[in-house]
Design a protein around this motif. Structure first.
Motif, mmCIF file in Angstrom:
data_model
loop_
_atom_site.group_PDB
_atom_site.id
_atom_site.type_symbol
_atom_site.label_atom_id
_atom_site.label_comp_id
_atom_site.label_asym_id
_atom_site.label_seq_id
_atom_site.Cartn_x
_atom_site.Cartn_y
_atom_site.Cartn_z
ATOM 1 N N SER A 180 -14.823 -1.102 8.434
ATOM 2 C CA SER A 180 -14.259 -1.253 7.098
ATOM 3 C C SER A 180 -14.720 -2.573 6.517
ATOM 4 O O SER A 180 -14.861 -3.558 7.241
ATOM 5 C CB SER A 180 -12.729 -1.222 7.160
ATOM 6 N N TYR A 187 -12.861 -4.066 4.382
ATOM 7 C CA TYR A 187 -11.638 -4.753 4.003
ATOM 8 C C TYR A 187 -10.674 -5.024 5.158
ATOM 9 O O TYR A 187 -9.841 -5.914 5.057
ATOM 10 C CB TYR A 187 -10.916 -3.948 2.922
ATOM 11 N N LEU A 188 -10.779 -4.243 6.234
ATOM 12 C CA LEU A 188 -9.845 -4.386 7.348
ATOM 13 C C LEU A 188 -10.590 -4.787 8.614
ATOM 14 O O LEU A 188 -11.711 -4.356 8.841
ATOM 15 C CB LEU A 188 -9.100 -3.070 7.596
ATOM 16 N N ILE A 208 -7.161 -4.093 13.220
ATOM 17 C CA ILE A 208 -6.236 -3.411 12.301
ATOM 18 C C ILE A 208 -6.608 -1.931 12.199
ATOM 19 O O ILE A 208 -5.728 -1.060 12.221
ATOM 20 C CB ILE A 208 -6.258 -4.070 10.905
#
Length: 178
Positions: free
Chosen positions: A53, A55-56, A60
């Protein structure tokens, strides 16, 4: 994409009213999540697939899939499981096809990647195993656990996952001889 999958699973579970059956299906949900987590532990230095990802963090993402996406997927699957054999076979086939579709999309969008010989054929077998074992776990937990151990050991051998000295560093460090 990963967060979208969780949101879609939550919405689908709400629509199916599956949360009412969470206690009935919890053992199967926990079983599937445990073996998902076990993959990450056993293959921590030799992953054959993983999520990405922008963003993550990877940690996570794994927590999201182990503790939220996988249990929600199993709950949704088991909630509407049909009672007749013919319908059951078609139901499992439909779920495997749908899962493969989403896996192809995730792979093409770069949110899921494969390593070390893993491919869509292995994913297909994994989905068949996950859905069948999750269903049978409630009725035959010991048998399913034994079959899971055998298939896990087989997968470790097929993919030549190295077991090294540092393998026990981490959660099992407490049990290491000093």
């Amino acid at each position: 994409m990963n967060v979208l999958i969780v949101i879609v699973l939550i919405v689908l579970n709400i629509q199916a009213r599956s949360f009412k059956q969470i206690l009935v299906h919890f053992p199967s949900m926990a079983y599937a999540s445990t073996f998902n987590a076990l993959y990450y532990y056993l293959c921590k230095h030799f992953l054959v697939w993983d999520f990405k990802s922008k963003y993550l963090s990877t940690r996570i993402l794994r927590v999201l899939h182990i503790f939220i996406a996988t249990p929600l997927l199993v709950l949704l699957y088991l909630t509407k499981f049909p009672s007749t054999s013919r319908q059951q076979i078609q139901y499992v086939i439909n779920w495997v096809i749908a899962s493969m579709f989403f896996e192809v999309v995730a792979n093409k969008t770069g949110t899921l990647y494969f390593n070390r010989g893993w491919n869509f054929g292995w994913s297909l077998l994994l989905y068949i195993k996950m859905y069948l074992y999750s269903y049978f776990f409630r009725r035959y937990p010991v048998l399913v656990l034994l079959m899971s151990i055998v298939t896990t050991i087989s997968a470790l051998a097929i993919f030549k996952v190295p077991i090294r000295k540092g393998f026990f560093y981490g959660p099992l460090l407490l049990f290491r001889n000093k």
